[in-house]
Design an enzyme around this catalytic site. Structure first.
Site, mmCIF file in Angstrom:
data_model
loop_
_atom_site.group_PDB
_atom_site.id
_atom_site.type_symbol
_atom_site.label_atom_id
_atom_site.label_comp_id
_atom_site.label_asym_id
_atom_site.label_seq_id
_atom_site.Cartn_x
_atom_site.Cartn_y
_atom_site.Cartn_z
ATOM 1 N NE ARG A 1 -0.495 0.150 5.019
ATOM 2 C CZ ARG A 1 -0.141 1.264 5.647
ATOM 3 N NH1 ARG A 1 -0.400 2.456 5.099
ATOM 4 N NH2 ARG A 1 0.462 1.228 6.824
ATOM 5 C CG ASN B 1 5.970 7.722 -5.471
ATOM 6 O OD1 ASN B 1 5.105 6.941 -5.893
ATOM 7 N ND2 ASN B 1 5.945 9.015 -5.766
ATOM 8 N NE ARG B 2 6.732 0.663 -0.189
ATOM 9 C CZ ARG B 2 5.414 0.638 -0.303
ATOM 10 N NH1 ARG B 2 4.752 1.788 -0.426
ATOM 11 N NH2 ARG B 2 4.751 -0.488 -0.295
ATOM 12 C CG LEU B 3 10.691 8.820 -2.583
ATOM 13 C CD1 LEU B 3 10.576 10.059 -3.445
ATOM 14 C CD2 LEU B 3 12.091 8.209 -2.701
#
Length: 217
Positions: free
Chosen positions: A14, A195-197
């Site tokens: 997610r 965005n996994r940042l």
């Protein structure tokens, strides 16, 4: 053999969209931010907001983890209580370097604390022990934590026996029950990002203040 679920869990993901964490928003004292996040978890009625994973290592360097409940915190560290014969207590006696993790998934957050464990004083332990519900006090006497037992019935029988024994009076503090305070040498705050940042900041204690650095996700 792998199951169908095992084959498909790689697709479970997610987006973390609950907001970021910026350097300008960080207090100089990490406990201020910790308390803010803990308060938000409590107010949101997150299950077990004080639950933390305690990681220790044995004499051979093999790690071990378990969930306990945070019972107090201040500038001196984070406190929990346990049976002093337990695996974690024995490992701390051999190596007092401990890592704590608070997994507040509801807010896409984690807090990780690294420091040294020290035993609490007898007065601190006694004060907390007598603040517990009486059944919890009795349960502390029942279990030789981490030892092997034949059946659950052994625990239940012992509990009923001691409950009858202490029916009229106070439950004494077991000599094998105590607590630990984990000092704060490092504390890292993790906020999930799009965005996994992710946003990660680590506080490291120096002699007079805290150094703060951003870490790559």
């Amino acid at each position: 053999m792998p199951t169908q679920l095992s084959d498909n869990i790689a697709d479970l993901r997610r987006e973390y969209t609950q907001g970021g964490l910026r350097r300008k928003d960080l207090p100089e004292d990490p406990l201020v931010l910790f308390e803010r996040w803990l308060k938000q978890a409590c107010e949101a009625q997150v299950p077990d907001p004080t639950a933390m994973c305690v990681a220790t290592v044995d004499s051979q360097g093999r790690p071990s983890q378990r969930i306990v409940l945070l019972k107090h915190y201040d500038e001196k560290g984070f406190v929990f209580y346990t049976n002093l014969g337990s695996r974690k207590a024995q490992q701390i006696a051999q190596n007092n370097q401990v890592n704590l993790l608070f997994p507040w998934h509801f807010f896409d957050r984690q807090v990780m604390v690294s420091g040294k464990a020290e035993r609490l004083s007898s007065m601190e332990v006694l004060k907390y022990f007598h603040s517990r519900p009486k059944d919890s006090q009795i349960a502390a006497w029942v279990s030789q934590q981490s030892s092997r037992i034949s059946t659950r019935g052994v625990l239940e029988s012992k509990f009923l026996e001691l409950k009858q024994k202490f029916l009229q009076g106070d439950v004494p503090l077991p000599s094998f029950w105590g607590g630990f305070r984990i000092s704060i040498e490092e504390i890292e705050f993790w906020q999930g990002g799009v965005n996994r940042l992710h946003d990660r900041f680590i506080y490291q204690r120096t002699e007079n203040h805290w150094n703060i650095d951003r870490l790559a996700p």
